[in-house]
Scaffold this motif. Structure first.
Motif, PDB file in Angstrom:
ATOM      1  N   PRO A 134       0.828  -1.203   0.000  1.00 33.15           N
ATOM      2  CA  PRO A 134       0.000   0.000   0.000  1.00 33.15           C
ATOM      3  C   PRO A 134       0.862   1.253   0.000  1.00 33.15           C
ATOM      4  O   PRO A 134       2.073   1.201   0.234  1.00 33.15           O
ATOM      5  CB  PRO A 134      -0.816  -0.116   1.296  1.00 33.15           C
ATOM      6  N   TYR A 163      -6.268   5.997  -6.478  1.00 32.51           N
ATOM      7  CA  TYR A 163      -6.572   4.663  -5.962  1.00 32.51           C
ATOM      8  C   TYR A 163      -6.208   3.633  -7.039  1.00 32.51           C
ATOM      9  O   TYR A 163      -6.192   3.940  -8.232  1.00 32.51           O
ATOM     10  CB  TYR A 163      -8.064   4.544  -5.636  1.00 32.51           C
ATOM     11  N   SER A 164      -5.958   2.418  -6.598  1.00 32.47           N
ATOM     12  CA  SER A 164      -5.539   1.385  -7.543  1.00 32.47           C
ATOM     13  C   SER A 164      -6.719   0.638  -8.164  1.00 32.47           C
ATOM     14  O   SER A 164      -6.520  -0.243  -8.992  1.00 32.47           O
ATOM     15  CB  SER A 164      -4.604   0.387  -6.852  1.00 32.47           C
ATOM     16  N   TYR A 165      -7.951   0.978  -7.761  1.00 37.35           N
ATOM     17  CA  TYR A 165      -9.129   0.278  -8.275  1.00 37.35           C
ATOM     18  C   TYR A 165     -10.237   1.311  -8.420  1.00 37.35           C
ATOM     19  O   TYR A 165     -10.601   1.984  -7.450  1.00 37.35           O
ATOM     20  CB  TYR A 165      -9.521  -0.834  -7.299  1.00 37.35           C
ATOM     21  N   ALA A 168     -13.375   1.104  -6.110  1.00 37.82           N
ATOM     22  CA  ALA A 168     -13.125   1.389  -4.694  1.00 37.82           C
ATOM     23  C   ALA A 168     -12.948   2.873  -4.410  1.00 37.82           C
ATOM     24  O   ALA A 168     -12.934   3.279  -3.242  1.00 37.82           O
ATOM     25  CB  ALA A 168     -11.878   0.632  -4.228  1.00 37.82           C
ATOM     26  N   SER A 172     -14.694   4.151  -1.200  1.00 35.72           N
ATOM     27  CA  SER A 172     -13.832   4.454  -0.051  1.00 35.72           C
ATOM     28  C   SER A 172     -13.984   5.898   0.393  1.00 35.72           C
ATOM     29  O   SER A 172     -13.865   6.207   1.586  1.00 35.72           O
ATOM     30  CB  SER A 172     -12.365   4.190  -0.406  1.00 35.72           C
ATOM     31  N   GLN A 332     -10.200   3.631   2.848  1.00 29.73           N
ATOM     32  CA  GLN A 332      -9.844   2.214   2.990  1.00 29.73           C
ATOM     33  C   GLN A 332      -9.135   1.660   1.763  1.00 29.73           C
ATOM     34  O   GLN A 332      -8.156   0.919   1.878  1.00 29.73           O
ATOM     35  CB  GLN A 332     -11.102   1.410   3.298  1.00 29.73           C
ATOM     36  N   GLY A 333      -9.638   1.993   0.575  1.00 27.47           N
ATOM     37  CA  GLY A 333      -9.001   1.501  -0.644  1.00 27.47           C
ATOM     38  C   GLY A 333      -7.602   2.042  -0.833  1.00 27.47           C
ATOM     39  O   GLY A 333      -6.764   1.408  -1.472  1.00 27.47           O
ATOM     40  N   TYR A 334      -7.331   3.214  -0.273  1.00 23.28           N
ATOM     41  CA  TYR A 334      -6.000   3.824  -0.363  1.00 23.28           C
ATOM     42  C   TYR A 334      -5.058   3.218   0.660  1.00 23.28           C
ATOM     43  O   TYR A 334      -3.900   2.906   0.364  1.00 23.28           O
ATOM     44  CB  TYR A 334      -6.125   5.334  -0.148  1.00 23.28           C
ATOM     45  N   SER A 337      -4.999  -1.263   0.125  1.00 23.65           N
ATOM     46  CA  SER A 337      -4.765  -1.947  -1.147  1.00 23.65           C
ATOM     47  C   SER A 337      -3.365  -1.641  -1.661  1.00 23.65           C
ATOM     48  O   SER A 337      -2.837  -0.540  -1.437  1.00 23.65           O
ATOM     49  CB  SER A 337      -5.796  -1.501  -2.199  1.00 23.65           C
ATOM     50  N   SER A 339      -0.696  -0.333  -4.074  1.00 24.97           N
ATOM     51  CA  SER A 339      -0.814   0.874  -4.884  1.00 24.97           C
ATOM     52  C   SER A 339      -0.859   0.542  -6.375  1.00 24.97           C
ATOM     53  O   SER A 339      -0.563  -0.574  -6.804  1.00 24.97           O
ATOM     54  CB  SER A 339       0.352   1.820  -4.591  1.00 24.97           C
TER      55      SER A 339
END
Length: 472
Positions: A134, A163-165, A168, A172, A332-334, A337, A339
């Motif tokens: 992350p 964010y990687s998604y 999300a 998030s 949360q996604g940051y 998850s 990166s």
């Protein structure tokens, strides 16, 4: 002493006669209940019957557990995939057949762009494939910081976070700010990622009718009255409006100027999800704020993914620095998850370069959207849903059969008919049991700048021919 006791007794008798009937009845019931408890027999537990080993084994053999998930037939549409070979660019090969792509959200045609691919390849050789961590744990690369800076500059905001998604991102962002006890006013047509963010926030959700500002104001007025009744609670309750710029489920635009009037009138914050409008609307592709000429600082938070116009992966939020910095601690996604892979960040940066160097591509895209929108009007048996500048339109049945499964099957037959003739379309799919307001079945028609007039004419003719043949 005796006279005193006698006087107390007289007072008790007098009080007994003056007492209301319901009071006497209640006391009588309580006295009877106490007498019953005093004289009732104590309850003895039955002795536990111990099973023999054989009886235990027989019970285990007879036990049939309930299925973890409901049974699904193997021919269910979600379990049968159309396999793509090669890049899903202008021409796409599906199940071995080459088709014109009217299904992928490659609005600006950057997915197979040579400049973008070369930058991604150079980044792959420099950084490797992924990050394996992350952002807070050795997952922050220089290319991530560069992309965040470039996005903030492009959107004319103070700061951005990636964010990687894509899914999300807004899912998030919402629970990062809105908590239990807060209130969120949401459009009924909000996409599924927004719905998941609402669930995670555990806030009190109030839905208003799609793009109906009168209904939204009604809810805001009701809340204002509640706040006046309990001003202490109102002072600590945060209130948000969550909308999409271009709605993915309806292909129409939010009335942003009217929303801003309500924002300042009722003192609420606005979150704007722009995954379908970023890189599409506005003179420079900055989205619905530029489209309406609205000051972007009037929006508290803007969110979008980079999986459509930018043709990469992941998403971003942008706004004022103190707003964005909060997500670095609670998004949360940051936080949890891995990166974004550096090669995808490099691809997104090069896509932004192209968008800044050639803003005419946004005009070209909108002109093609208008051309497709006009051509699809009057398709027999089908209703066109959306606005003329939306790059992803919906075709729904004019008259439903009354069964969602039957309607979906009819539309699927049209999609298959077109695919056999070299035009790739797709059904809009939803998690039917989880959607808050389930949209009607539809065929999604996606417009990109790579599609020629001949491509558009072929696709429209094919759709109209299929509708005439199938929807008799």
């Amino acid at each position: 002493m005796a006279s005193g006791q006698q006087w107390v007794l007289v007072e008790m008798v007098q009080a007994f006669y003056e007492a209301p009937a319901y009071h006497l009845i209640l006391e009588g019931i309580l006295i009877l209940w106490i007498i019953r408890l005093l004289f009732s027999k104590t309850y003895k537990l039955h002795e536990t019957y111990r099973l023999t080993e054989k009886e235990k084994e027989d019970l285990i053999e007879e036990w049939q557990p309930e299925p973890l998930v409901p049974p699904v037939s193997k021919d269910h549409p979600s379990l049968s995939y159309d396999v793509v070979t090669g890049p899903p660019s202008h021409n796409i090969i599906i199940n071995g057949k080459e088709c014109i792509n009217f299904a992928s959200f490659n609005f600006l045609g950057l997915l197979d762009n040579e400049r973008v691919k070369q930058k991604a390849l150079a980044s792959l050789k420099k950084y490797g494939v992924g990050t394996c961590g992350p952002r807070g744990f050795y997952g922050t690369f220089d290319v991530h910081l560069e992309l965040e800076s470039r996005l903030a500059n492009f959107m004319k905001t103070e700061e951005a976070i990636i964010y990687s998604y894509g899914f999300a991102t807004i899912a998030s962002a919402i629970p990062a700010y809105s908590k239990r006890g807060d209130i969120i006013f949401v459009d009924e047509a909000a996409c599924f990622s927004i719905q998941k963010g609402l669930q995670a926030s555990r806030s009190f959700i109030k839905y208003f009718k799609h793009n109906d500002m009168e209904d939204l104001e009604r809810l805001l007025k009701e809340q204002e009255l509640e706040d006046h009744k309990n001003p202490r609670k109102a002072r600590v309750t945060r209130k948000f409006i969550v909308v999409e710029g271009l709605y993915i489920n309806t292909a129409d635009i939010c009335p942003l100027p009217e929303l801003l009037k309500l924002k300042y009138k009722y003192k609420v914050r606005i979150f704007l999800e722009e995954s379908m409008s970023f890189g599409v609307l506005g003179e420079h592709g900055r989205g619905v704020t530029e489209h309406f000429g609205v000051n972007i600082d009037d929006i508290d938070l803007i969110s979008a993914n980079m999986e459509n116009a930018v043709a990469s992966i992941g998403g971003f939020c942008c706004g004022r620095s103190f707003v964005i910095d909060h997500q670095r601690l609670s998004g949360q996604g940051y936080c949890f998850s891995a990166s974004l892979p550096p090669m995808l960040a490099a691809a997104a940066i090069e896509a932004l370069n192209i968008m800044e160097e050639d803003p005419d591509i946004f005009t070209v895209l909108r002109e093609k959207c208008k051309r497709v929108y006009t051509a699809l009007q009057g398709t027999p048996g089908l209703k066109l849903v959306g606005v003329q500048f939306a790059p992803a339109l919906h075709l729904q049945l004019e008259r439903s059969s009354g069964s969602r499964d039957s309607d979906t099957q009819l539309l699927r037959t049209i999609v298959e008919y077109c695919m056999e003739r070299g035009v790739a379309l797709t059904l809009a799919r939803y998690l039917e049991k989880e959607e808050r307001f389930l949209p009607s079945p539809s065929i999604r028609v996606v417009v990109t700048i790579e599609q020629t007039d001949q491509d558009i004419q072929k696709a429209v003719s094919c759709i109209q021919e299929a509708a005439s043949a199938i929807l008799k």
